[in-house]
Scaffold this active site. Structure first.
Site, PDB file in Angstrom:
ATOM      1  N   GLN A  18      35.360  49.008  36.752  1.00  0.00           N
ATOM      2  CA  GLN A  18      35.039  48.163  35.433  1.00  0.00           C
ATOM      3  C   GLN A  18      33.780  48.363  34.832  1.00  0.00           C
ATOM      4  OE1 GLN A  18      32.904  45.497  35.587  1.00  0.00           O
ATOM      5  NE2 GLN A  18      33.327  44.768  33.653  1.00  0.00           N
ATOM      6  N   TYR A  43      30.670  46.923  32.406  1.00  0.00           N
ATOM      7  CA  TYR A  43      29.874  46.171  31.214  1.00  0.00           C
ATOM      8  C   TYR A  43      28.793  46.945  30.710  1.00  0.00           C
ATOM      9  CZ  TYR A  43      31.982  41.795  33.518  1.00  0.00           C
ATOM     10  OH  TYR A  43      32.547  40.822  33.907  1.00  0.00           O
ATOM     11  N   THR A  61      35.415  46.049  29.671  1.00  0.00           N
ATOM     12  CA  THR A  61      35.470  44.616  29.572  1.00  0.00           C
ATOM     13  C   THR A  61      34.935  44.346  28.187  1.00  0.00           C
ATOM     14  OG1 THR A  61      35.491  44.001  31.766  1.00  0.00           O
ATOM     15  CG2 THR A  61      35.070  42.188  30.260  1.00  0.00           C
ATOM     16  N   HIS A  67      39.748  36.120  30.841  1.00  0.00           N
ATOM     17  CA  HIS A  67      38.610  36.172  31.994  1.00  0.00           C
ATOM     18  C   HIS A  67      38.735  34.989  32.966  1.00  0.00           C
ATOM     19  CE1 HIS A  67      34.688  38.708  32.238  1.00  0.00           C
ATOM     20  NE2 HIS A  67      34.566  38.096  33.196  1.00  0.00           N
ATOM     21  N   ASP A 101      45.873  39.410  33.639  1.00  0.00           N
ATOM     22  CA  ASP A 101      45.295  38.640  34.581  1.00  0.00           C
ATOM     23  C   ASP A 101      45.094  37.241  34.073  1.00  0.00           C
ATOM     24  OD1 ASP A 101      42.821  38.546  33.377  1.00  0.00           O
ATOM     25  OD2 ASP A 101      42.178  40.218  34.254  1.00  0.00           O
ATOM     26  N   SER A 102      44.456  36.464  34.845  1.00  0.00           N
ATOM     27  CA  SER A 102      43.872  35.144  34.514  1.00  0.00           C
ATOM     28  C   SER A 102      45.308  34.217  34.953  1.00  0.00           C
ATOM     29  CB  SER A 102      43.839  34.910  32.899  1.00  0.00           C
ATOM     30  OG  SER A 102      42.767  35.932  32.374  1.00  0.00           O
ATOM     31  N   GLY A 103      44.925  33.243  35.759  1.00  0.00           N
ATOM     32  CA  GLY A 103      45.917  32.214  36.384  1.00  0.00           C
ATOM     33  C   GLY A 103      46.823  32.489  37.324  1.00  0.00           C
ATOM     34  N   ARG A 124      48.543  32.840  40.445  1.00  0.00           N
ATOM     35  CA  ARG A 124      48.441  32.365  41.825  1.00  0.00           C
ATOM     36  C   ARG A 124      49.669  32.449  42.850  1.00  0.00           C
ATOM     37  NH1 ARG A 124      44.267  32.256  39.720  1.00  0.00           N
ATOM     38  NH2 ARG A 124      42.722  30.826  39.290  1.00  0.00           N
ATOM     39  N   GLY A 160      42.628  37.868  40.932  1.00  0.00           N
ATOM     40  CA  GLY A 160      41.185  37.687  41.194  1.00  0.00           C
ATOM     41  C   GLY A 160      40.975  36.551  41.848  1.00  0.00           C
TER      42      GLY A 160
END
Length: 391
Positions: free
Chosen positions: A127, A129, A154, A274, A305-307, A309, A328
């Site tokens: 990844q 930045y 990203t 994110h 992605d994101s949330g 579970r 994540g």
């Protein structure tokens, strides 16, 4: 007894100093986007079909010519060494055992070459930045030489999200001792002992070959996600000068951006907000997924992605068109709770839940989840995603 991701979250909260747990678990502003991710994922329903042969279930997918054992991998997360020393290597090795990919963050606390060497047979992505183009080019070239299979740029961090918990906790680089921090460390002796032995984590990939350490200003910039705000679509051509493999963009939520990405030769997209850590007003990733999938029209793989579970959440994303999902926070909860064994345990939970969900849906392969026999009814509403998926 740790039976699900939430159990591991509670254990991580018990074991980690508050400033570390809040960094991992926290979100931007009031946490609305964080909650929206969970609410909208819960609102998606899957309608099972019965009397189908599910005695053998194949969860494998192929991505960029590489087989994954399951349609999920480990998302890039920064400062994993703060959760557990050598956390990046632990995550990479766990991913290798599970037959899934691991994405290493620019904000890793270990050199990318060392993480790659620790799990040489694994699927590893890098990844990126871009805080400074010269440094970004150097990281990309190093990742190319080390054998990373894909590059993930990203794109949703022109500035850092407003993470008030980190501000309240005085979480900054370099760390400044306070009475509050001292009490936090005293009351979490196991974490403090490990940290004392390993030393304070830094951003190892900001360090050029032969240097002793990255500058405090550059490390602070990375912690604050102070990115180069001149980046535009045309910048992708510059990245291609250094990178020869698949290039993915992480952080898209708008269908028009998906079309622009295709026009500029991107090889894959990651629908993401994110994890609710950037724009609190952003839509949930699962609600944005269908429009991005429609815009791409099968030309490149679309990840989310994101949330996420639960294994059921993975099935929902696949049913709505995702090629695969990236995990994540749940893996960081496992890392905090039980180290490398905790990451293995969380991945096993996802594998068991996903397999069970497929069996209950009457799906024996990933194609059954996303094939022509799947019918999505409804869509995102003000109350969340009201999609209903039938196999």
């Amino acid at each position: 007894m740790l039976l699900n991701a939430e159990d591991f979250r509670r254990e991580a909260r018990r074991l980690l100093p508050r400033f570390v747990f809040d960094y991992v678990d926290g979100a931007a502003d009031d946490g609305c986007c964080l909650r929206r991710n969970a609410r909208d994922l819960d609102a998606v329903t899957l309608t099972p079909r019965v009397l189908r042969d599910t005695s053998r279930i194949d969860t494998a997918v192929e991505v960029f010519g590489t087989k994954w054992s399951s349609p999920y991998g480990i998302a890039p997360t920064g400062l994993n060494g703060l959760v557990r020393p050598r956390g990046d290597v632990m995550l990479a090795r766990a991913a290798a055992r599970a037959g899934i990919p691991f994405a290493l963050s620019t904000a890793s606390n270990m050199r990318l070459e060392d993480v790659r060497a620790a799990a040489p047979e694994s699927i590893q992505w890098m990844q990126l930045y871009v805080m400074h183009k010269e440094m970004a080019a150097r990281i990309v070239q190093r990742a190319q030489r080390a054998g990373y299979q894909a590059l993930v740029l990203t794109v949703d961090v022109p500035v850092s999200g407003n993470r008030e918990l980190d501000v309240r906790n005085g979480f900054r680089v370099p760390f400044k001792p306070t009475a509050k921090l001292g009490w936090d460390l005293v009351t979490h002796p196991r974490w403090s002992m490990r940290a004392a032995i390993s030393g304070p984590p830094d951003f190892a990939n900001l360090v050029a070959d032969g240097e002793d350490g990255g500058s405090a200003s550059m490390q602070a910039a990375l912690l604050a996600r102070a990115m180069d705000r001149t980046l535009v679509w045309e910048t992708l051509a510059w990245l291609r000068e250094f990178w020869r493999g698949p290039l993915l963009l992480k952080g898209l939520l708008h269908a028009d951006d998906a079309r622009l990405a295709i026009d500029h030769g991107v090889d894959g997209l990651i629908v993401s907000n994110h994890g609710g850590r950037q724009l609190d007003a952003a839509p949930s990733a699962i609600s944005a997924l269908p429009s991005v999938v429609a815009a791409v029209a099968g030309r490149v793989p679309v990840f989310m992605d994101s949330g996420v579970r639960r294994g059921t959440h993975v099935a929902k994303a696949i049913s709505l068109g995702a090629t695969a999902v990236l995990l994540g926070r749940p893996l960081l909860y496992g890392l905090a709770a039980r180290g490398e064994a905790g990451v293995d345990a969380v991945l096993k939970l996802f594998a068991d839940e996903f397999m069970r969900t497929m069996a209950l849906l009457g799906a024996s392969s990933i194609a059954d989840l996303r094939g022509d026999s799947l019918a999505c009814e409804g869509g995102p509403t003000d109350a969340g995603v009201a999609s209903r998926v039938s196999t």
